[in-house]
Each structure stands twice: as C-alpha cells, then as structure tokens.
Design an enzyme around this catalytic site. Sequence first.
Site, PDB file in Angstrom:
ATOM      1  N   CYS A 196      -3.426  -3.536   4.328  1.00  0.00           N
ATOM      2  CA  CYS A 196      -2.456  -4.523   4.815  1.00  0.00           C
ATOM      3  C   CYS A 196      -2.827  -5.947   4.433  1.00  0.00           C
ATOM      4  CB  CYS A 196      -2.349  -4.431   6.339  1.00  0.00           C
ATOM      5  SG  CYS A 196      -2.037  -2.774   6.908  1.00  0.00           S
TER       6      CYS A 196
ATOM      7  N   HIS B 120      -2.590  -9.834  12.117  1.00  0.00           N
ATOM      8  CA  HIS B 120      -2.007  -8.610  11.552  1.00  0.00           C
ATOM      9  C   HIS B 120      -1.589  -7.735  12.729  1.00  0.00           C
ATOM     10  CE1 HIS B 120      -1.241  -4.929   9.583  1.00  0.00           C
ATOM     11  NE2 HIS B 120      -2.266  -4.317  10.132  1.00  0.00           N
TER      12      HIS B 120
ATOM     13  N   GLU C 268       0.842  -1.191   0.000  1.00  0.00           N
ATOM     14  CA  GLU C 268       0.000   0.000   0.000  1.00  0.00           C
ATOM     15  C   GLU C 268       0.881   1.247   0.000  1.00  0.00           C
ATOM     16  OE1 GLU C 268      -2.216   0.793   3.707  1.00  0.00           O
ATOM     17  OE2 GLU C 268      -1.503  -1.164   4.367  1.00  0.00           O
TER      18      GLU C 268
HETATM   19  N1  CAA Z   1       2.239   2.955  30.702  1.00  0.00           N
HETATM   20  C1  CAA Z   1       1.609   1.869  30.199  1.00  0.00           C
HETATM   21  N2  CAA Z   1       0.566   1.959  29.339  1.00  0.00           N
HETATM   22  C2  CAA Z   1       0.164   3.180  28.960  1.00  0.00           C
HETATM   23  C3  CAA Z   1       0.776   4.352  29.453  1.00  0.00           C
HETATM   24  C4  CAA Z   1       1.867   4.210  30.380  1.00  0.00           C
HETATM   25  N3  CAA Z   1       2.501   5.273  30.867  1.00  0.00           N
HETATM   26  N4  CAA Z   1       0.140   5.421  28.899  1.00  0.00           N
HETATM   27  C5  CAA Z   1      -0.830   4.925  28.097  1.00  0.00           C
HETATM   28  N5  CAA Z   1      -0.820   3.575  28.140  1.00  0.00           N
HETATM   29  C6  CAA Z   1      -1.661   2.644  27.395  1.00  0.00           C
HETATM   30  C7  CAA Z   1      -3.112   3.114  27.304  1.00  0.00           C
HETATM   31  O1  CAA Z   1      -3.837   2.798  28.475  1.00  0.00           O
HETATM   32  C8  CAA Z   1      -3.583   2.349  26.084  1.00  0.00           C
HETATM   33  O2  CAA Z   1      -3.856   1.027  26.447  1.00  0.00           O
HETATM   34  P1  CAA Z   1      -5.235   0.330  26.004  1.00  0.00           P
HETATM   35  O3  CAA Z   1      -5.173   0.250  24.504  1.00  0.00           O
HETATM   36  O4  CAA Z   1      -5.205  -0.994  26.659  1.00  0.00           O
HETATM   37  O5  CAA Z   1      -6.345   1.227  26.446  1.00  0.00           O
HETATM   38  C9  CAA Z   1      -2.335   2.314  25.210  1.00  0.00           C
HETATM   39  O6  CAA Z   1      -1.230   2.615  26.045  1.00  0.00           O
HETATM   40  C10 CAA Z   1      -2.362   3.327  24.074  1.00  0.00           C
HETATM   41  O7  CAA Z   1      -2.629   4.581  24.640  1.00  0.00           O
HETATM   42  P2  CAA Z   1      -3.636   5.592  23.954  1.00  0.00           P
HETATM   43  O8  CAA Z   1      -4.919   4.905  23.651  1.00  0.00           O
HETATM   44  O9  CAA Z   1      -3.678   6.851  24.734  1.00  0.00           O
HETATM   45  O10 CAA Z   1      -2.810   5.814  22.591  1.00  0.00           O
HETATM   46  P3  CAA Z   1      -2.830   6.893  21.503  1.00  0.00           P
HETATM   47  O11 CAA Z   1      -3.984   7.796  21.550  1.00  0.00           O
HETATM   48  O12 CAA Z   1      -1.500   7.535  21.575  1.00  0.00           O
HETATM   49  O13 CAA Z   1      -2.961   6.009  20.157  1.00  0.00           O
HETATM   50  C11 CAA Z   1      -2.925   4.260  18.579  1.00  0.00           C
HETATM   51  C12 CAA Z   1      -2.599   4.650  20.009  1.00  0.00           C
HETATM   52  C13 CAA Z   1      -4.421   4.457  18.310  1.00  0.00           C
HETATM   53  C14 CAA Z   1      -2.565   2.810  18.386  1.00  0.00           C
HETATM   54  C15 CAA Z   1      -2.077   5.161  17.625  1.00  0.00           C
HETATM   55  O14 CAA Z   1      -0.729   4.858  17.780  1.00  0.00           O
HETATM   56  C16 CAA Z   1      -2.455   5.036  16.164  1.00  0.00           C
HETATM   57  O15 CAA Z   1      -3.354   5.732  15.696  1.00  0.00           O
HETATM   58  N6  CAA Z   1      -1.744   4.149  15.402  1.00  0.00           N
HETATM   59  C17 CAA Z   1      -2.002   3.966  13.956  1.00  0.00           C
HETATM   60  C18 CAA Z   1      -3.316   3.260  13.684  1.00  0.00           C
HETATM   61  C19 CAA Z   1      -3.296   1.815  14.050  1.00  0.00           C
HETATM   62  O16 CAA Z   1      -2.256   1.196  14.193  1.00  0.00           O
HETATM   63  N7  CAA Z   1      -4.496   1.213  14.157  1.00  0.00           N
HETATM   64  C20 CAA Z   1      -4.622  -0.191  14.431  1.00  0.00           C
HETATM   65  C21 CAA Z   1      -5.825  -0.839  13.793  1.00  0.00           C
HETATM   66  S1  CAA Z   1      -5.874  -0.463  12.021  1.00  0.00           S
HETATM   67  C22 CAA Z   1      -4.845  -1.614  11.284  1.00  0.00           C
HETATM   68  O17 CAA Z   1      -4.493  -2.597  11.860  1.00  0.00           O
HETATM   69  C23 CAA Z   1      -4.343  -1.341   9.894  1.00  0.00           C
HETATM   70  C24 CAA Z   1      -2.963  -0.795   9.993  1.00  0.00           C
HETATM   71  O18 CAA Z   1      -2.000  -1.544   9.883  1.00  0.00           O
HETATM   72  C25 CAA Z   1      -2.811   0.620  10.253  1.00  0.00           C
END
Ligand code: CAA
Length: 409
Positions: free
Chosen positions: A111, A233, A79
Amino acid sequence: MKLGIESIHMHIPTYALDLRDLAAERGVEFAKYQRGIGQEVMAVPAPDEDVITMGANAALGALEGVDRDAIRTVVFATESGIDQSKAGAIYVHQLLGLHSNCRTVEMKQACCSSTSALHFALSTVALHPKQKVLIVAADVARYGLGTAGEPTQGAGAVAMVVSATPRIMQVEPDAGYYTEDVMDFWRPNYRDEALVDGKYSIKVYLHALEECWKNYQQETGASFEQFDHFCYHLPFSRMGLKAHLHLAREENASLSSRELQQQIEPSLGYNRLTGNTYTASLYLGVLSLLDDDSLELENNRIGFFSYGSGCMGAFFGGTVLPGYREALKTDSRRRLLAERQFLTMDEYEAFYQFALPKDGSEFVTPRHQTGAFRLSGMKDHQRSYEKVPVAAGNAGGSTCAYAAAPFMG
Ligand code: CAA
C-alpha cells in the site's frame, strides 16, 4: 520553491455492499464491523472495471484545469496490477490521450508505493520545475469470501498532479522510513486473493509507525504538537484511530476526546464508506479531510503515515495552502459516494466470483456503470478498454444494469 499537490481526485466503483447485509449473512453482529473495525459500506468493482479504469477515471478528474503538456511522467502505484511487465501507467496514458514524450512507470511496495511515487515526483519536480508528474494509485482489496478480511475489502483510485505550482498542499521532502522483512500480508503471483495474518499485520503496522516516527524526528526534529491533523494508511478506519492513539501514547501526549476527534476523525469518513483501497487509501483519507467543509485547513500542518505490508512505512508532513478549497472537486466526490447502487449479497458474490478467462480466449465483458472508462474485454491475452459516453458512464442513481448482465448466467 514550493513543491506539492496541484490537483487531486478520486474514483470509486458505482457498486457497493452495505455491511449490514454482510454481517447478517455471515452471522456477525453489525456492531463488530461498524464499531470494532469502523466500516459501514464496501465498494465493489464491477466485472468491467479494474485498476486501469478506476485509475483513468480518477486521473481524468485530477487533470481538469491542469496543463497536460507539462505532464512528463506518469507513475502508476498498485498492488493489484494487470500485468507483470507492462506498466499500468501506459494504459492510463493512452486512455487520457497524454502526449507521447512522457515517462511511464509502475511502482510496487504494497500500500506504500503511492507514497514512494509522491517522493519520486517531488524529486523530479525539484530538478525540473516546469514539469508536472501525474500519480495514479489504484487497487482492488480482495480477501476470501467468509474470511476475517472480507469486511475490510474495497476498491478505488486516487490521482494527483505534483508540481512546483501546488494549489492544495505543500509536501515536505523529508520523511522517516522503516523497512523490515516480515510476512504479515502478501499475494503470490498465482493467487487473486491476498494472504494475511490479520492480528500480526496490525502489530507490524504499529511497530513500523513507531520506527518511522522516531526516524522522522531524528531527521527533522519535529514534535507531535506541530501537527494539526493526521492521516494514516487505512486498511479499515479503526486502524487510523488505533495508530493515532499509539503514537500519542509513545509521545506521552494526553489527548482530550475533542482533540482526538479533531486530529483524526475527518480523515476516516471516505474509508468507512469505501473500504480498503491499498495504495489509494492514505490519499482517500487526505481527500476526506480536505473535503470536510466544517474545517478551515489553510496553513494547517498535516502528518501522514503510509504503510505497506511486507513491510515498509513512511512518515512525512505537509501544509494545506491558502485557497485550497477552490482547487478541490468536493461536490463531484460527494456525488460519487451518494449515487452508488447497493448490491444484494447474491449480486456481490457474483461480482466477486467473476474472472476473466485465464487462457487468453476472447471475451466481451458485460456492461455496467464504470464512469468514463471501461474494460471492454479480452482477446489474444490482451485486455481492451473503451471510453464510455459521459451520460451512459456516469448515470449514477439509475436502475441497476447489473441484473441483466450476461455473466450472471
Ligand atoms: N461490537 C463492537 N466491537 C466488536 C464486536 C461487537 N459486537 N465484536 C468484536 N468487536 C471488536 C473487537 O473487540 C476488536 O476490537 P479491537 O481491535 O479493539 O480489539 C475488533 O472488533 C475486531 O475484532 P476481531 O479482532 O475479532 O476481528 P477479526 O479477527 O475478525 O479480524 C482484522 C479483524 C484482523 C482487521 C481482519 O479483518 C483482517 O485480517 N483484515 C485484513 C488485514 C488488515 O487489514 N490488516 C491491517 C494492518 S496491515 C495493512 O494495513 C496493509 C493493508 O492494507 C492490508
């Protein structure tokens, strides 16, 4: 007739960013990356590598010991392709010197296209058992600097030879599928970075998993207990854990922590040290599981879930074949991971900002460590590639050529 994976190999960039450094720079606790999303290191592509060079490097390894004349189809899954028209498969075909009586095509559905490529390959080989299909899955996962997606970036490629003489894995042709038109992650043609609704994408992923599993059960009558290990994945490694717990809950399976560890953990290791590789990610997980020499996987049944945003998912199964270990290149993959060079934050951002000219003007790319192939430049809107002598191309662990690169200005 057994159909499946005869050979498989991966390539990842020589350069990487320690997510401790990213966390410190972005003012985030490293524990969030390490435990919250399950990532420790992110692979960073050099300016003179792209999906073609990474794919060709992976394919070079996958073709070792394989009868090249039997390869009649090359499928490139990506992609982050380099052209809207010409298939990446043609560039890889040329770099590898495959014979010209060959079908070459590129496939796309986020993906998940690597899995459609695998099923396409199985059908091809079922009809023509003497033919082999080379699948190349390669991607650069790129979000914005400073965005929530940044720590889930990565880059890499996996190549597989699918044939009627599999040595590693017999892949079952039945699958459960699910498609729904959603906007969880996408990249319009005019953008270099993906747009993503992160939290929503996780929900859609889990929903697609449920639906694929239901469909798989309807099609095959399979049950959760029939699988020894699961590979998902992996946009980030914790997603694999979330997905597996979700599926176990749906199935009312109560897993002990030992069972959970055994079923899912071995597939997460390479992703944790590389990041998202989109089309390659599921298969990087498969390699992580196969390369785990604390496990004896012969005749173990593996469940696979492939997810592509937008969205499409597929659940299917496979069985590891007796003697699989002799067909693996585990040492070479361990070397790739161990001999990487870590970038400073400034170096990472400079790599990230690097872009080829968009007006087609002539450009010579600075030379970095890229394995056996590199993107040498551009002229008249055409990318050019070259082979790198092995000693220069694979000299991992040497001093960082990066600092002298001209684009650093
Ligand atoms: N210590 C331990 N854990 C902590 C922490 C700390 N100090 N601070 C936060 N966390 C945890 C949170 O509790 C959360 O855990 P849960 O998921 O169990 O609730 C985790 O860390 C992530 O924290 P946030 O939800 O606050 O994270 P974020 O807002 O920064 O975003 C994300 C995380 C959504 C994955 C972001 O990185 C993102 O958008 N990534 C790209 C999109 C993606 O990967 N999507 C996945 C599905 S889509 C797909 O699979 C296709 C593809 O390849 C993209």
